[in-house]
Design a protein around this motif. Structure first.
Motif, PDB file in Angstrom:
ATOM      1  N   ARG A 182       0.816  -1.206   0.000  1.00 44.68           N
ATOM      2  CA  ARG A 182       0.000   0.000   0.000  1.00 44.68           C
ATOM      3  C   ARG A 182       0.854   1.263   0.000  1.00 44.68           C
ATOM      4  N   TYR A 183       1.868   1.310   0.839  1.00 49.60           N
ATOM      5  CA  TYR A 183       2.663   2.532   0.982  1.00 49.60           C
ATOM      6  C   TYR A 183       3.879   2.581   0.063  1.00 49.60           C
ATOM      7  N   PHE A 184       4.375   1.410  -0.350  1.00 52.04           N
ATOM      8  CA  PHE A 184       5.589   1.373  -1.181  1.00 52.04           C
ATOM      9  C   PHE A 184       5.387   0.426  -2.356  1.00 52.04           C
ATOM     10  N   PRO A 185       4.430   0.708  -3.244  1.00 49.40           N
ATOM     11  CA  PRO A 185       4.145  -0.223  -4.341  1.00 49.40           C
ATOM     12  C   PRO A 185       5.300  -0.400  -5.311  1.00 49.40           C
ATOM     13  N   ASP A 186       6.195   0.583  -5.372  1.00 52.08           N
ATOM     14  CA  ASP A 186       7.338   0.474  -6.281  1.00 52.08           C
ATOM     15  C   ASP A 186       8.614   0.046  -5.563  1.00 52.08           C
ATOM     16  N   ARG A 187       8.527  -0.300  -4.281  1.00 53.73           N
ATOM     17  CA  ARG A 187       9.696  -0.755  -3.525  1.00 53.73           C
ATOM     18  C   ARG A 187       9.337  -1.974  -2.677  1.00 53.73           C
ATOM     19  N   VAL A 188       8.571  -2.890  -3.256  1.00 52.42           N
ATOM     20  CA  VAL A 188       8.118  -4.064  -2.503  1.00 52.42           C
ATOM     21  C   VAL A 188       9.306  -4.888  -2.012  1.00 52.42           C
ATOM     22  N   GLY A 189      10.277  -5.131  -2.885  1.00 55.75           N
ATOM     23  CA  GLY A 189      11.428  -5.946  -2.499  1.00 55.75           C
ATOM     24  C   GLY A 189      12.268  -5.299  -1.411  1.00 55.75           C
ATOM     25  N   THR A 190      12.544  -4.010  -1.556  1.00 55.15           N
ATOM     26  CA  THR A 190      13.381  -3.313  -0.584  1.00 55.15           C
ATOM     27  C   THR A 190      12.729  -3.273   0.788  1.00 55.15           C
ATOM     28  N   MET A 191      11.449  -2.901   0.835  1.00 54.27           N
ATOM     29  CA  MET A 191      10.781  -2.774   2.122  1.00 54.27           C
ATOM     30  C   MET A 191      10.492  -4.138   2.752  1.00 54.27           C
ATOM     31  N   THR A 192      10.187  -5.134   1.935  1.00 55.90           N
ATOM     32  CA  THR A 192      10.019  -6.482   2.484  1.00 55.90           C
ATOM     33  C   THR A 192      11.323  -6.978   3.074  1.00 55.90           C
ATOM     34  N   GLY A 193      12.422  -6.702   2.385  1.00 56.40           N
ATOM     35  CA  GLY A 193      13.720  -7.078   2.924  1.00 56.40           C
ATOM     36  C   GLY A 193      14.037  -6.369   4.219  1.00 56.40           C
ATOM     37  N   LEU A 194      13.628  -5.092   4.320  1.00 54.29           N
ATOM     38  CA  LEU A 194      13.909  -4.327   5.530  1.00 54.29           C
ATOM     39  C   LEU A 194      13.196  -4.925   6.736  1.00 54.29           C
TER      40      LEU A 194
END
Length: 500
Positions: A182-194
Protein backbone atom coordinates in the motif's frame (compact mmCIF):
# COMPACT_ATOMS: atom_id res chain seq x y z
CA UNK A 1 -11.72 15.21 -38.37
CA UNK A 2 -13.04 13.67 -35.17
CA UNK A 3 -16.34 14.90 -33.83
CA UNK A 4 -16.47 16.97 -30.74
CA UNK A 5 -18.41 15.56 -27.74
CA UNK A 6 -22.14 15.87 -27.84
CA UNK A 7 -24.26 17.58 -25.29
CA UNK A 8 -26.33 15.74 -22.74
CA UNK A 9 -29.50 17.10 -24.37
CA UNK A 10 -30.65 14.52 -26.92
CA UNK A 11 -32.41 17.20 -28.91
CA UNK A 12 -29.39 19.44 -29.19
CA UNK A 13 -27.75 20.23 -32.53
CA UNK A 14 -24.42 18.55 -33.41
CA UNK A 15 -21.43 20.36 -32.05
CA UNK A 16 -19.00 22.15 -34.28
CA UNK A 17 -16.14 20.13 -35.63
CA UNK A 18 -12.56 20.78 -34.74
CA UNK A 19 -11.23 23.47 -37.00
CA UNK A 20 -14.49 25.37 -37.19
CA UNK A 21 -14.85 28.55 -35.26
CA UNK A 22 -17.64 28.39 -32.76
CA UNK A 23 -20.28 30.66 -34.17
CA UNK A 24 -21.84 32.96 -31.62
CA UNK A 25 -25.55 32.72 -31.04
CA UNK A 26 -26.82 36.01 -32.45
CA UNK A 27 -30.15 35.68 -30.70
CA UNK A 28 -28.54 35.02 -27.31
CA UNK A 29 -28.92 37.80 -24.76
CA UNK A 30 -25.69 39.35 -23.64
CA UNK A 31 -24.10 37.74 -20.60
CA UNK A 32 -25.78 34.34 -21.04
CA UNK A 33 -24.06 31.07 -21.90
CA UNK A 34 -24.51 29.35 -25.28
CA UNK A 35 -27.37 26.92 -25.36
CA UNK A 36 -25.85 23.84 -26.94
CA UNK A 37 -22.46 24.54 -28.43
CA UNK A 38 -19.58 22.52 -26.96
CA UNK A 39 -16.51 23.51 -28.87
CA UNK A 40 -15.59 25.85 -26.06
CA UNK A 41 -15.68 22.90 -23.66
CA UNK A 42 -12.76 21.27 -25.41
CA UNK A 43 -10.69 24.37 -25.79
CA UNK A 44 -10.95 25.08 -22.07
CA UNK A 45 -9.81 21.66 -20.89
CA UNK A 46 -6.55 21.90 -18.97
CA UNK A 47 -3.69 19.44 -19.67
CA UNK A 48 -3.75 18.32 -16.05
CA UNK A 49 -7.44 17.54 -16.22
CA UNK A 50 -7.33 15.61 -19.47
CA UNK A 51 -4.34 13.56 -18.39
CA UNK A 52 -5.52 12.82 -14.87
CA UNK A 53 -7.17 9.44 -15.48
CA UNK A 54 -3.95 8.01 -16.92
CA UNK A 55 -1.60 9.45 -14.31
CA UNK A 56 0.38 6.91 -12.29
CA UNK A 57 -0.14 6.54 -8.57
CA UNK A 58 1.84 9.05 -6.61
CA UNK A 59 4.30 7.80 -3.99
CA UNK A 60 3.67 7.73 -0.28
CA UNK A 61 3.12 11.19 1.15
CA UNK A 62 6.22 12.64 2.77
CA UNK A 63 4.57 13.10 6.15
CA UNK A 64 3.80 9.36 6.34
CA UNK A 65 7.25 8.17 5.27
CA UNK A 66 9.05 8.24 8.62
CA UNK A 67 6.26 6.72 10.76
CA UNK A 68 5.58 3.95 8.23
CA UNK A 69 9.24 2.92 7.92
CA UNK A 70 9.82 3.16 11.66
CA UNK A 71 6.57 1.33 12.32
CA UNK A 72 7.49 -1.50 9.96
CA UNK A 73 10.88 -2.00 11.58
CA UNK A 74 9.62 -1.89 15.18
CA UNK A 75 6.63 -4.10 14.38
CA UNK A 76 8.90 -6.69 12.75
CA UNK A 77 11.22 -6.66 15.76
CA UNK A 78 8.22 -7.63 17.91
CA UNK A 79 6.87 -10.50 15.79
CA UNK A 80 9.02 -13.23 17.41
CA UNK A 81 10.38 -12.28 20.87
CA UNK A 82 7.17 -13.47 22.55
CA UNK A 83 7.95 -16.93 21.13
CA UNK A 84 11.72 -17.21 21.30
CA UNK A 85 12.01 -15.63 24.75
CA UNK A 86 9.62 -18.28 26.08
CA UNK A 87 11.60 -21.04 24.38
CA UNK A 88 14.76 -19.90 26.11
CA UNK A 89 13.06 -20.07 29.53
CA UNK A 90 10.63 -22.93 28.90
CA UNK A 91 12.17 -25.15 31.59
CA UNK A 92 11.99 -22.40 34.23
CA UNK A 93 8.43 -21.49 33.24
CA UNK A 94 7.32 -25.13 33.38
CA UNK A 95 8.75 -25.54 36.84
CA UNK A 96 7.38 -22.24 38.09
CA UNK A 97 3.83 -22.94 36.87
CA UNK A 98 4.01 -26.70 37.56
CA UNK A 99 3.30 -27.60 33.95
CA UNK A 100 3.36 -31.22 32.89
CA UNK A 101 5.63 -32.29 30.08
CA UNK A 102 2.69 -32.72 27.71
CA UNK A 103 1.38 -29.22 28.42
CA UNK A 104 4.84 -27.78 27.86
CA UNK A 105 5.03 -29.68 24.58
CA UNK A 106 1.65 -28.35 23.46
CA UNK A 107 2.81 -24.84 24.36
CA UNK A 108 5.43 -25.02 21.60
CA UNK A 109 2.69 -25.65 19.02
CA UNK A 110 0.45 -22.80 20.17
CA UNK A 111 2.13 -20.06 18.02
CA UNK A 112 1.36 -21.57 14.59
CA UNK A 113 -2.15 -22.49 15.77
CA UNK A 114 -2.83 -18.90 16.84
CA UNK A 115 -1.31 -17.58 13.62
CA UNK A 116 -3.69 -19.74 11.58
CA UNK A 117 -6.81 -19.00 13.63
CA UNK A 118 -6.37 -15.26 14.22
CA UNK A 119 -4.55 -14.42 10.99
CA UNK A 120 -7.60 -15.22 8.90
CA UNK A 121 -9.51 -12.35 10.60
CA UNK A 122 -6.99 -9.75 9.44
CA UNK A 123 -8.56 -8.97 6.01
CA UNK A 124 -11.98 -8.20 7.48
CA UNK A 125 -10.45 -6.03 10.19
CA UNK A 126 -8.28 -4.22 7.65
CA UNK A 127 -11.27 -3.48 5.40
CA UNK A 128 -13.22 -2.02 8.29
CA UNK A 129 -10.54 -0.10 10.19
CA UNK A 130 -7.62 0.18 7.78
CA UNK A 131 -4.43 -1.93 7.89
CA UNK A 132 -2.38 0.63 9.81
CA UNK A 133 -4.97 0.78 12.60
CA UNK A 134 -5.08 -3.02 12.83
CA UNK A 135 -1.29 -3.28 13.04
CA UNK A 136 -1.32 -0.61 15.76
CA UNK A 137 -3.90 -2.65 17.68
CA UNK A 138 -1.77 -5.74 17.10
CA UNK A 139 1.24 -4.09 18.69
CA UNK A 140 -0.94 -3.04 21.63
CA UNK A 141 -2.13 -6.65 22.01
CA UNK A 142 1.47 -7.88 22.04
CA UNK A 143 2.31 -5.34 24.72
CA UNK A 144 -0.69 -6.33 26.84
CA UNK A 145 0.04 -10.03 26.49
CA UNK A 146 3.71 -9.63 27.44
CA UNK A 147 2.75 -7.54 30.47
CA UNK A 148 0.08 -9.97 31.68
CA UNK A 149 1.98 -13.19 31.03
CA UNK A 150 4.54 -12.81 33.84
CA UNK A 151 1.72 -11.92 36.24
CA UNK A 152 -0.13 -15.20 35.57
CA UNK A 153 -0.50 -17.42 38.61
CA UNK A 154 -1.43 -20.59 36.74
CA UNK A 155 -1.14 -22.38 33.44
CA UNK A 156 -4.54 -21.29 32.11
CA UNK A 157 -3.86 -17.59 32.70
CA UNK A 158 -0.39 -17.93 31.21
CA UNK A 159 -1.80 -19.54 28.05
CA UNK A 160 -4.49 -16.85 27.79
CA UNK A 161 -1.96 -14.03 28.04
CA UNK A 162 0.28 -15.78 25.52
CA UNK A 163 -2.68 -16.15 23.16
CA UNK A 164 -3.36 -12.41 23.42
CA UNK A 165 0.19 -11.59 22.38
CA UNK A 166 0.09 -14.20 19.62
CA UNK A 167 -3.18 -12.75 18.33
CA UNK A 168 -1.46 -9.41 17.84
CA UNK A 169 1.44 -11.15 16.13
CA UNK A 170 -0.93 -13.09 13.85
CA UNK A 171 -2.81 -10.09 12.42
CA UNK A 172 0.42 -8.10 12.07
CA UNK A 173 2.07 -11.03 10.29
CA UNK A 174 -0.68 -11.01 7.69
CA UNK A 175 -0.76 -7.24 7.20
CA UNK A 176 2.95 -6.56 6.87
CA UNK A 177 2.96 -7.37 3.12
CA UNK A 178 -0.23 -5.31 2.78
CA UNK A 179 1.38 -2.27 4.41
CA UNK A 180 4.37 -2.58 2.08
CA UNK A 181 2.19 -2.93 -1.02
CA UNK A 182 0.00 0.00 0.00
CA UNK A 183 2.66 2.53 0.98
CA UNK A 184 5.59 1.37 -1.18
CA UNK A 185 4.15 -0.22 -4.34
CA UNK A 186 7.34 0.47 -6.28
CA UNK A 187 9.70 -0.75 -3.52
CA UNK A 188 8.12 -4.06 -2.50
CA UNK A 189 11.43 -5.95 -2.50
CA UNK A 190 13.38 -3.31 -0.58
CA UNK A 191 10.78 -2.77 2.12
CA UNK A 192 10.02 -6.48 2.48
CA UNK A 193 13.72 -7.08 2.92
CA UNK A 194 13.91 -4.33 5.53
CA UNK A 195 11.19 -5.69 7.79
CA UNK A 196 12.25 -9.31 7.17
CA UNK A 197 15.74 -8.37 8.31
CA UNK A 198 14.28 -6.69 11.41
CA UNK A 199 12.16 -9.78 12.07
CA UNK A 200 15.22 -12.05 11.89
CA UNK A 201 17.13 -9.68 14.13
CA UNK A 202 14.35 -9.65 16.73
CA UNK A 203 14.17 -13.45 16.63
CA UNK A 204 17.88 -14.01 17.15
CA UNK A 205 18.33 -11.26 19.77
CA UNK A 206 15.43 -12.53 21.88
CA UNK A 207 16.74 -16.09 21.74
CA UNK A 208 20.27 -15.06 22.68
CA UNK A 209 19.60 -12.27 25.18
CA UNK A 210 16.68 -13.53 27.25
CA UNK A 211 18.69 -15.83 29.52
CA UNK A 212 21.52 -13.31 30.19
CA UNK A 213 18.97 -10.57 30.91
CA UNK A 214 17.09 -12.90 33.25
CA UNK A 215 20.31 -13.64 35.12
CA UNK A 216 21.09 -9.93 35.32
CA UNK A 217 17.62 -9.30 36.78
CA UNK A 218 18.16 -11.78 39.60
CA UNK A 219 17.20 -14.99 37.82
CA UNK A 220 13.43 -14.35 37.93
CA UNK A 221 11.90 -15.75 34.74
CA UNK A 222 8.92 -13.44 35.09
CA UNK A 223 11.13 -10.37 34.74
CA UNK A 224 13.04 -12.03 31.91
CA UNK A 225 9.83 -12.49 29.93
CA UNK A 226 8.24 -9.19 30.92
CA UNK A 227 11.15 -7.02 29.80
CA UNK A 228 10.18 -7.57 26.16
CA UNK A 229 6.97 -5.60 26.75
CA UNK A 230 9.07 -2.42 26.62
CA UNK A 231 9.94 -3.08 22.97
CA UNK A 232 6.29 -3.75 22.19
CA UNK A 233 5.25 -0.45 23.78
CA UNK A 234 7.70 1.42 21.55
CA UNK A 235 6.24 -0.32 18.49
CA UNK A 236 2.79 1.18 19.13
CA UNK A 237 3.95 4.80 18.85
CA UNK A 238 4.80 5.13 15.11
CA UNK A 239 1.39 3.77 14.10
CA UNK A 240 -0.60 6.37 16.04
CA UNK A 241 -0.25 9.12 13.34
CA UNK A 242 -1.53 6.61 10.76
CA UNK A 243 -4.74 5.63 12.53
CA UNK A 244 -6.89 7.85 10.30
CA UNK A 245 -4.96 7.08 7.15
CA UNK A 246 -7.14 4.41 5.57
CA UNK A 247 -6.15 5.10 1.96
CA UNK A 248 -2.42 4.56 1.90
CA UNK A 249 -1.04 7.99 2.74
CA UNK A 250 -0.82 8.97 -0.90
CA UNK A 251 -0.81 12.63 -1.86
CA UNK A 252 -4.19 13.48 -3.32
CA UNK A 253 -5.79 10.13 -2.46
CA UNK A 254 -9.04 10.38 -0.59
CA UNK A 255 -11.21 7.44 -1.59
CA UNK A 256 -9.17 5.12 -3.83
CA UNK A 257 -6.01 3.08 -3.55
CA UNK A 258 -4.47 4.11 -6.86
CA UNK A 259 -3.67 7.71 -6.10
CA UNK A 260 -6.72 9.17 -7.84
CA UNK A 261 -9.26 11.24 -5.97
CA UNK A 262 -12.93 11.86 -6.23
CA UNK A 263 -12.17 15.45 -5.31
CA UNK A 264 -8.71 15.88 -6.83
CA UNK A 265 -7.85 18.09 -9.80
CA UNK A 266 -8.82 16.52 -13.10
CA UNK A 267 -10.76 13.64 -11.51
CA UNK A 268 -13.56 15.34 -9.66
CA UNK A 269 -17.26 15.80 -9.80
CA UNK A 270 -16.58 19.49 -10.39
CA UNK A 271 -13.78 19.35 -12.95
CA UNK A 272 -10.93 21.81 -13.32
CA UNK A 273 -11.77 24.74 -15.52
CA UNK A 274 -15.48 24.12 -16.05
CA UNK A 275 -18.21 23.64 -13.49
CA UNK A 276 -21.67 22.13 -13.78
CA UNK A 277 -22.94 25.51 -14.97
CA UNK A 278 -19.71 26.78 -16.49
CA UNK A 279 -19.15 28.31 -19.91
CA UNK A 280 -19.27 25.89 -22.81
CA UNK A 281 -22.19 23.59 -22.11
CA UNK A 282 -24.61 23.11 -19.28
CA UNK A 283 -23.78 20.04 -17.12
CA UNK A 284 -20.48 19.50 -18.92
CA UNK A 285 -17.36 18.93 -16.84
CA UNK A 286 -13.75 18.77 -17.92
CA UNK A 287 -11.29 16.06 -16.84
CA UNK A 288 -13.86 13.93 -15.06
CA UNK A 289 -17.16 14.69 -16.76
CA UNK A 290 -20.51 13.27 -17.50
CA UNK A 291 -19.72 13.75 -21.21
CA UNK A 292 -16.30 12.28 -21.81
CA UNK A 293 -14.67 13.16 -25.11
CA UNK A 294 -16.46 11.30 -27.88
CA UNK A 295 -18.64 9.33 -25.46
CA UNK A 296 -21.85 10.97 -24.28
CA UNK A 297 -22.86 10.43 -20.66
CA UNK A 298 -19.60 8.68 -19.77
CA UNK A 299 -17.84 9.61 -16.54
CA UNK A 300 -14.05 9.48 -16.53
CA UNK A 301 -13.82 9.32 -12.78
CA UNK A 302 -11.14 7.42 -10.96
CA UNK A 303 -11.78 3.68 -11.30
CA UNK A 304 -13.69 2.05 -8.49
CA UNK A 305 -11.93 -0.26 -6.09
CA UNK A 306 -11.29 -3.61 -7.70
CA UNK A 307 -13.15 -6.49 -6.15
CA UNK A 308 -10.93 -8.70 -4.01
CA UNK A 309 -10.16 -11.99 -5.78
CA UNK A 310 -11.50 -15.28 -4.45
CA UNK A 311 -8.10 -16.73 -3.75
CA UNK A 312 -9.42 -20.18 -2.84
CA UNK A 313 -9.95 -20.72 -6.59
CA UNK A 314 -6.32 -19.94 -7.40
CA UNK A 315 -3.77 -22.72 -7.78
CA UNK A 316 -1.02 -20.18 -7.22
CA UNK A 317 -2.57 -19.21 -3.87
CA UNK A 318 -2.70 -22.86 -2.77
CA UNK A 319 0.90 -23.42 -3.90
CA UNK A 320 1.98 -20.30 -2.00
CA UNK A 321 0.13 -21.48 1.13
CA UNK A 322 1.82 -24.89 0.93
CA UNK A 323 5.23 -23.29 0.39
CA UNK A 324 4.68 -20.99 3.36
CA UNK A 325 3.64 -23.94 5.51
CA UNK A 326 6.59 -26.16 4.61
CA UNK A 327 9.14 -23.41 5.18
CA UNK A 328 7.47 -22.60 8.53
CA UNK A 329 7.65 -26.29 9.46
CA UNK A 330 11.39 -26.30 8.85
CA UNK A 331 11.85 -23.06 10.81
CA UNK A 332 9.94 -24.26 13.89
CA UNK A 333 11.70 -27.63 13.84
CA UNK A 334 15.05 -25.87 13.66
CA UNK A 335 14.24 -23.46 16.50
CA UNK A 336 12.83 -26.21 18.70
CA UNK A 337 15.10 -29.18 18.11
CA UNK A 338 18.42 -28.22 16.51
CA UNK A 339 20.23 -27.48 19.80
CA UNK A 340 19.19 -30.88 21.14
CA UNK A 341 20.46 -32.59 17.99
CA UNK A 342 23.88 -31.03 18.50
CA UNK A 343 23.90 -31.78 22.22
CA UNK A 344 23.07 -35.45 21.63
CA UNK A 345 25.98 -35.55 19.16
CA UNK A 346 28.40 -34.44 21.90
CA UNK A 347 28.46 -30.69 21.31
CA UNK A 348 28.50 -28.69 24.60
CA UNK A 349 25.25 -27.02 25.56
CA UNK A 350 26.70 -23.51 25.35
CA UNK A 351 28.07 -24.19 21.87
CA UNK A 352 24.76 -25.68 20.76
CA UNK A 353 23.05 -22.43 21.74
CA UNK A 354 25.57 -20.40 19.74
CA UNK A 355 25.01 -22.66 16.74
CA UNK A 356 21.30 -21.92 16.88
CA UNK A 357 22.09 -18.20 17.09
CA UNK A 358 24.27 -18.54 13.97
CA UNK A 359 21.38 -20.18 12.14
CA UNK A 360 18.98 -17.43 13.16
CA UNK A 361 21.34 -14.55 12.44
CA UNK A 362 21.87 -15.71 8.85
CA UNK A 363 18.44 -14.29 8.15
CA UNK A 364 19.52 -10.74 8.96
CA UNK A 365 21.56 -9.94 5.83
CA UNK A 366 19.88 -12.45 3.54
CA UNK A 367 16.39 -11.25 4.44
CA UNK A 368 17.34 -7.92 2.91
CA UNK A 369 19.07 -9.32 -0.18
CA UNK A 370 16.66 -12.09 -1.20
CA UNK A 371 13.47 -9.99 -1.52
CA UNK A 372 15.23 -7.37 -3.64
CA UNK A 373 16.62 -10.10 -5.87
CA UNK A 374 13.22 -11.80 -6.10
CA UNK A 375 11.46 -8.64 -7.32
CA UNK A 376 13.95 -8.29 -10.15
CA UNK A 377 13.33 -11.80 -11.44
CA UNK A 378 10.42 -12.78 -13.64
CA UNK A 379 10.00 -16.04 -11.72
CA UNK A 380 11.31 -16.86 -8.25
CA UNK A 381 11.78 -20.60 -8.86
CA UNK A 382 15.60 -20.45 -9.03
CA UNK A 383 15.77 -18.87 -5.56
CA UNK A 384 13.40 -21.53 -4.21
CA UNK A 385 15.62 -24.29 -5.58
CA UNK A 386 18.82 -22.72 -4.22
CA UNK A 387 17.39 -22.39 -0.71
CA UNK A 388 16.01 -25.94 -0.74
CA UNK A 389 19.39 -27.34 -1.83
CA UNK A 390 21.03 -25.54 1.11
CA UNK A 391 18.48 -27.19 3.41
CA UNK A 392 19.13 -30.61 1.92
CA UNK A 393 22.87 -30.09 2.41
CA UNK A 394 22.41 -29.03 6.02
CA UNK A 395 20.18 -31.98 6.94
CA UNK A 396 22.46 -34.42 5.12
CA UNK A 397 25.36 -33.11 7.18
CA UNK A 398 23.37 -33.48 10.41
CA UNK A 399 22.58 -37.07 9.45
CA UNK A 400 26.14 -38.08 8.55
CA UNK A 401 28.43 -35.98 10.80
CA UNK A 402 26.46 -33.66 13.14
CA UNK A 403 29.41 -32.68 15.35
CA UNK A 404 32.28 -32.66 12.84
CA UNK A 405 30.71 -30.06 10.52
CA UNK A 406 28.35 -28.40 12.99
CA UNK A 407 29.19 -24.83 11.98
CA UNK A 408 28.72 -25.56 8.27
CA UNK A 409 25.38 -27.25 8.85
CA UNK A 410 24.22 -24.34 10.99
CA UNK A 411 25.06 -21.86 8.22
CA UNK A 412 23.36 -23.95 5.51
CA UNK A 413 20.19 -24.32 7.55
CA UNK A 414 20.22 -20.59 8.27
CA UNK A 415 20.32 -19.89 4.53
CA UNK A 416 17.52 -22.39 3.95
CA UNK A 417 15.33 -20.68 6.55
CA UNK A 418 15.42 -17.52 4.44
CA UNK A 419 12.56 -19.01 2.45
CA UNK A 420 10.39 -17.00 4.88
CA UNK A 421 11.20 -13.52 3.47
CA UNK A 422 10.96 -15.02 -0.01
CA UNK A 423 7.44 -16.26 0.74
CA UNK A 424 6.44 -12.81 2.03
CA UNK A 425 7.84 -11.19 -1.11
CA UNK A 426 5.92 -13.57 -3.36
CA UNK A 427 2.71 -12.67 -1.54
CA UNK A 428 3.22 -9.07 -2.65
CA UNK A 429 4.13 -10.10 -6.20
CA UNK A 430 1.32 -12.57 -6.83
CA UNK A 431 -1.50 -10.00 -6.68
CA UNK A 432 -2.06 -6.78 -8.60
CA UNK A 433 -4.26 -5.02 -6.06
CA UNK A 434 -4.13 -4.07 -2.40
CA UNK A 435 -7.34 -6.02 -1.76
CA UNK A 436 -5.80 -9.06 -3.42
CA UNK A 437 -2.68 -8.84 -1.28
CA UNK A 438 -4.80 -8.73 1.88
CA UNK A 439 -6.75 -11.84 0.88
CA UNK A 440 -3.68 -13.69 -0.37
CA UNK A 441 -1.59 -12.85 2.69
CA UNK A 442 -4.31 -14.04 5.07
CA UNK A 443 -4.98 -17.19 3.06
CA UNK A 444 -1.35 -18.20 2.52
CA UNK A 445 -0.31 -17.59 6.11
CA UNK A 446 -3.37 -19.23 7.66
CA UNK A 447 -3.05 -22.33 5.48
CA UNK A 448 0.70 -22.33 5.96
CA UNK A 449 0.63 -22.16 9.75
CA UNK A 450 -2.00 -24.92 9.87
CA UNK A 451 0.35 -27.09 7.82
CA UNK A 452 3.25 -26.31 10.16
CA UNK A 453 1.49 -27.28 13.42
CA UNK A 454 2.22 -31.04 13.42
CA UNK A 455 5.85 -30.76 12.28
CA UNK A 456 7.64 -30.15 15.60
CA UNK A 457 5.36 -32.61 17.41
CA UNK A 458 6.00 -35.32 14.79
CA UNK A 459 9.75 -34.87 15.08
CA UNK A 460 9.51 -35.31 18.84
CA UNK A 461 7.42 -38.46 18.51
CA UNK A 462 9.83 -39.98 15.99
CA UNK A 463 12.81 -39.12 18.20
CA UNK A 464 11.17 -40.69 21.25
CA UNK A 465 10.11 -43.90 19.53
CA UNK A 466 13.18 -44.45 17.33
CA UNK A 467 15.70 -43.63 20.04
CA UNK A 468 17.82 -41.42 17.80
CA UNK A 469 17.85 -38.58 15.30
CA UNK A 470 18.28 -40.55 12.08
CA UNK A 471 14.59 -40.87 11.22
CA UNK A 472 13.59 -37.31 12.29
CA UNK A 473 16.45 -35.78 10.27
CA UNK A 474 15.47 -37.89 7.25
CA UNK A 475 11.94 -36.50 7.57
CA UNK A 476 13.24 -32.93 7.78
CA UNK A 477 15.39 -33.38 4.71
CA UNK A 478 12.59 -35.09 2.82
CA UNK A 479 10.30 -32.10 3.34
CA UNK A 480 12.68 -30.00 1.26
CA UNK A 481 11.53 -31.82 -1.90
CA UNK A 482 7.82 -30.87 -1.76
CA UNK A 483 8.84 -27.40 -0.56
CA UNK A 484 10.90 -27.01 -3.71
CA UNK A 485 8.04 -28.18 -5.95
CA UNK A 486 5.31 -25.94 -4.52
CA UNK A 487 7.76 -23.04 -4.31
CA UNK A 488 8.44 -23.28 -8.04
CA UNK A 489 4.68 -23.30 -8.71
CA UNK A 490 4.14 -20.31 -6.41
CA UNK A 491 6.99 -18.40 -8.04
CA UNK A 492 5.58 -18.45 -11.57
CA UNK A 493 4.98 -15.13 -13.29
CA UNK A 494 1.24 -14.76 -12.72
CA UNK A 495 -1.20 -13.24 -10.27
CA UNK A 496 -4.14 -14.71 -8.40
CA UNK A 497 -6.47 -12.38 -10.31
CA UNK A 498 -5.53 -14.28 -13.48
CA UNK A 499 -6.87 -17.51 -11.97
CA UNK A 500 -9.97 -16.31 -10.09
Amino acid sequence: MPDEPKTLDPAARPAATAGDSPAPDRDRPAGTAPRDTEATTVTQATPEASAAPAAPAVPVHRRFLVPVVLGLVLAALNLRPAITSLGALLEEVSEGLHMSGSVAGVLTSVPPLCFAVFGITAPRLARRFGPAAVVCAGMAAIFAGLVLRPLAGGTAAFLAASALALMGIAVSNVLMPVIVKRYFPDRVGTMTGLYSMALALGTSVAAAATVPMTDALGGDWRLGLGVWAVLAALAVLPWLPLLRDRDGGRAGASRTDNGASHTGAGASRTGTGVSRTGVGSPRTEVGSSRTDTGAPRTEAKAPARAAAPRVTRSRTAWALGAFFGLQATGAYITMGWMPQIFRDAGVPASTAGVLLAVTMVMGVPLAFVIPRLATRMKTQGPIVVALALCGLGGYTGLFLAPAAGAWVWAVLLGVSNCAFPLALTMIGLRSRTGAGVVRLSAFAQSVGYLISIPGPLLVGVLYQHSGGWGLPIALMGGLMVPQMIVGILAGRDRTVEDEC
